[in-house]
Design a protein around this motif. Structure first.
Motif, PDB file in Angstrom:
ATOM      1  N   GLN A  60       5.303   7.485  -1.295  1.00 26.61           N
ATOM      2  CA  GLN A  60       4.895   8.054  -0.013  1.00 26.61           C
ATOM      3  C   GLN A  60       4.567   9.537  -0.166  1.00 26.61           C
ATOM      4  O   GLN A  60       3.539  10.024   0.315  1.00 26.61           O
ATOM      5  CB  GLN A  60       6.019   7.871   1.012  1.00 26.61           C
ATOM      6  CG  GLN A  60       5.789   8.537   2.357  1.00 26.61           C
ATOM      7  CD  GLN A  60       4.868   7.747   3.256  1.00 26.61           C
ATOM      8  OE1 GLN A  60       4.605   6.575   2.996  1.00 26.61           O
ATOM      9  NE2 GLN A  60       4.380   8.374   4.292  1.00 26.61           N
ATOM     10  N   GLU A  64       0.808  11.290   0.244  1.00 24.06           N
ATOM     11  CA  GLU A  64       0.545  12.375   1.190  1.00 24.06           C
ATOM     12  C   GLU A  64      -0.102  13.552   0.478  1.00 24.06           C
ATOM     13  O   GLU A  64      -1.007  14.197   1.023  1.00 24.06           O
ATOM     14  CB  GLU A  64       1.848  12.795   1.862  1.00 24.06           C
ATOM     15  CG  GLU A  64       2.375  11.752   2.846  1.00 24.06           C
ATOM     16  CD  GLU A  64       3.697  12.149   3.480  1.00 24.06           C
ATOM     17  OE1 GLU A  64       4.060  13.343   3.386  1.00 24.06           O
ATOM     18  OE2 GLU A  64       4.359  11.282   4.063  1.00 24.06           O
ATOM     19  N   LEU A  67      -3.720  12.701  -0.230  1.00 27.07           N
ATOM     20  CA  LEU A  67      -4.559  12.824   0.965  1.00 27.07           C
ATOM     21  C   LEU A  67      -5.044  14.255   1.146  1.00 27.07           C
ATOM     22  O   LEU A  67      -6.181  14.500   1.555  1.00 27.07           O
ATOM     23  CB  LEU A  67      -3.760  12.375   2.194  1.00 27.07           C
ATOM     24  CG  LEU A  67      -4.510  12.294   3.515  1.00 27.07           C
ATOM     25  CD1 LEU A  67      -5.682  11.339   3.395  1.00 27.07           C
ATOM     26  CD2 LEU A  67      -3.577  11.838   4.620  1.00 27.07           C
ATOM     27  N   ARG A 167      -2.393  11.110  12.185  1.00 25.34           N
ATOM     28  CA  ARG A 167      -1.750  10.435  11.069  1.00 25.34           C
ATOM     29  C   ARG A 167      -0.254  10.309  11.323  1.00 25.34           C
ATOM     30  O   ARG A 167       0.372  11.159  11.929  1.00 25.34           O
ATOM     31  CB  ARG A 167      -1.967  11.214   9.772  1.00 25.34           C
ATOM     32  CG  ARG A 167      -3.413  11.479   9.451  1.00 25.34           C
ATOM     33  CD  ARG A 167      -3.502  12.055   8.052  1.00 25.34           C
ATOM     34  NE  ARG A 167      -4.827  12.589   7.818  1.00 25.34           N
ATOM     35  CZ  ARG A 167      -5.114  13.868   7.924  1.00 25.34           C
ATOM     36  NH1 ARG A 167      -4.180  14.734   8.256  1.00 25.34           N
ATOM     37  NH2 ARG A 167      -6.331  14.299   7.693  1.00 25.34           N
ATOM     38  N   ASN A 168       0.331   9.249  10.825  1.00 23.52           N
ATOM     39  CA  ASN A 168       1.770   9.044  10.918  1.00 23.52           C
ATOM     40  C   ASN A 168       2.338   9.049   9.512  1.00 23.52           C
ATOM     41  O   ASN A 168       2.215   8.084   8.774  1.00 23.52           O
ATOM     42  CB  ASN A 168       2.070   7.704  11.620  1.00 23.52           C
ATOM     43  CG  ASN A 168       3.559   7.453  11.739  1.00 23.52           C
ATOM     44  OD1 ASN A 168       4.353   8.344  11.450  1.00 23.52           O
ATOM     45  ND2 ASN A 168       3.921   6.266  12.147  1.00 23.52           N
ATOM     46  N   TYR A 169       2.966  10.177   9.150  1.00 30.29           N
ATOM     47  CA  TYR A 169       3.547  10.295   7.813  1.00 30.29           C
ATOM     48  C   TYR A 169       5.037   9.930   7.814  1.00 30.29           C
ATOM     49  O   TYR A 169       5.751  10.229   6.882  1.00 30.29           O
ATOM     50  CB  TYR A 169       3.406  11.729   7.296  1.00 30.29           C
ATOM     51  CG  TYR A 169       2.009  12.092   6.889  1.00 30.29           C
ATOM     52  CD1 TYR A 169       1.090  11.114   6.540  1.00 30.29           C
ATOM     53  CD2 TYR A 169       1.599  13.417   6.835  1.00 30.29           C
ATOM     54  CE1 TYR A 169      -0.190  11.445   6.161  1.00 30.29           C
ATOM     55  CE2 TYR A 169       0.316  13.761   6.447  1.00 30.29           C
ATOM     56  CZ  TYR A 169      -0.565  12.768   6.110  1.00 30.29           C
ATOM     57  OH  TYR A 169      -1.834  13.106   5.727  1.00 30.29           O
ATOM     58  N   LYS A 178       0.375   3.535   3.663  1.00 31.27           N
ATOM     59  CA  LYS A 178      -0.282   3.504   4.972  1.00 31.27           C
ATOM     60  C   LYS A 178      -1.083   4.776   5.246  1.00 31.27           C
ATOM     61  O   LYS A 178      -2.167   4.739   5.831  1.00 31.27           O
ATOM     62  CB  LYS A 178       0.767   3.292   6.065  1.00 31.27           C
ATOM     63  CG  LYS A 178       0.188   3.165   7.462  1.00 31.27           C
ATOM     64  CD  LYS A 178       1.298   2.902   8.477  1.00 31.27           C
ATOM     65  CE  LYS A 178       0.735   2.791   9.886  1.00 31.27           C
ATOM     66  NZ  LYS A 178       1.795   2.564  10.891  1.00 31.27           N
ATOM     67  N   CYS A 179      -0.547   5.910   4.807  1.00 29.99           N
ATOM     68  CA  CYS A 179      -1.231   7.177   5.107  1.00 29.99           C
ATOM     69  C   CYS A 179      -2.591   7.272   4.425  1.00 29.99           C
ATOM     70  O   CYS A 179      -3.446   8.041   4.853  1.00 29.99           O
ATOM     71  CB  CYS A 179      -0.363   8.367   4.715  1.00 29.99           C
ATOM     72  SG  CYS A 179      -0.015   8.485   2.950  1.00 29.99           S
TER      73      CYS A 179
END
Length: 233
Positions: A60, A64, A67, A167-169, A178-179
């Protein structure tokens, strides 16, 4: 782990490479990263389940970071390719030498100083609408943020989508990738319409002919030609 663009593009189909810039909006980066994700089946033994959840937490964090730097890293990789591909001696072509006049002005869509260096066009008469490829002078192997702002402009042309993505981090041990769904939005082209208009208006009274040389007139850059048609109908 190390951030490598090849992790994201290996194995993608030929359609992507045939129209790479335009196809950027259609890649499901979440799907591309599935093989990184550890198994979080609740039926696993406790030790293995906890280990995998912890592993996914690391994924995760990495995703991030990816991204944040993906688009500038991609632009830098393209810059590196352009610099390498044009590092040899480039000779004038007689056809272009004959049609390029000293009073001409240019909007160039490639990433090089071909017009200045080979055809000796005054740099003030050229608008590099997509920027110019520069070496990776700030890159360090251990510093993801060293990519900084991209030196060239590259991306897909879908202007219909909302520019700001919510966005939901939030930490999610089951779907850490998911990000990456938001990467498609990060890869939109930063159209330089104001710069284009400013350049054209500066010379508008002196322009009597518009010539298009060696452009594929693809979907991504269509917006620029629509803008030119408004300015120089």
């Amino acid at each position: 782990g190390d951030f490598e663009l090849s992790h994201y593009f290996n194995g993608l189909d030929k359609k992507l490479w045939d129209d790479f810039e335009n196809e950027l909006e259609n890649i499901d980066f979440g799907d591309q990263m599935e093989y990184y994700i550890a198994d979080t089946n609740p039926d696993l033994p406790d030790g293995e389940f906890e280990h995998n959840v912890s592993l996914n937490a690391g994924f995760q964090e990495s995703f991030e970071e990816a991204l944040k730097v993906f688009h500038p890293a991609l632009c830098q990789a393209i810059s590196d390719f352009v610099i390498e591909a044009t590092s040899g001696k480039i000779d004038k072509k007689s056809y272009f030498s004959d049609i390029i006049k000293s009073e001409d002005v240019f909007i160039t869509f490639n990433y090089t100083r071909l017009l200045e260096n080979v055809y000796k066009v005054d740099e003030n008469n050229i608008n590099h609408i997509h920027g110019i490829a520069n070496p990776r002078y700030r890159y360090k192997d251990d510093d993801l943020d060293s990519y900084g702002e991209p030196t060239i402009i590259f991306g897909h042309g879908n202007l219909r989508k909302t520019p700001k993505i919510h966005r939901n981090y939030e930490y999610n041990p089951f779907y850490p990738q998911k990000c990456l769904k938001a990467l498609n939005q990060e890869l939109k082209k930063d159209y330089q319409f104001d710069e284009l208009k400013s350049f054209v208006m500066k010379y508008k009274d002196d322009i009597d002919t518009v010539e298009i040389i060696g452009h594929n007139l693809g979907e991504v850059d269509e917006q620029y030609f629509k803008e030119l048609n408004k300015l120089l109908p």
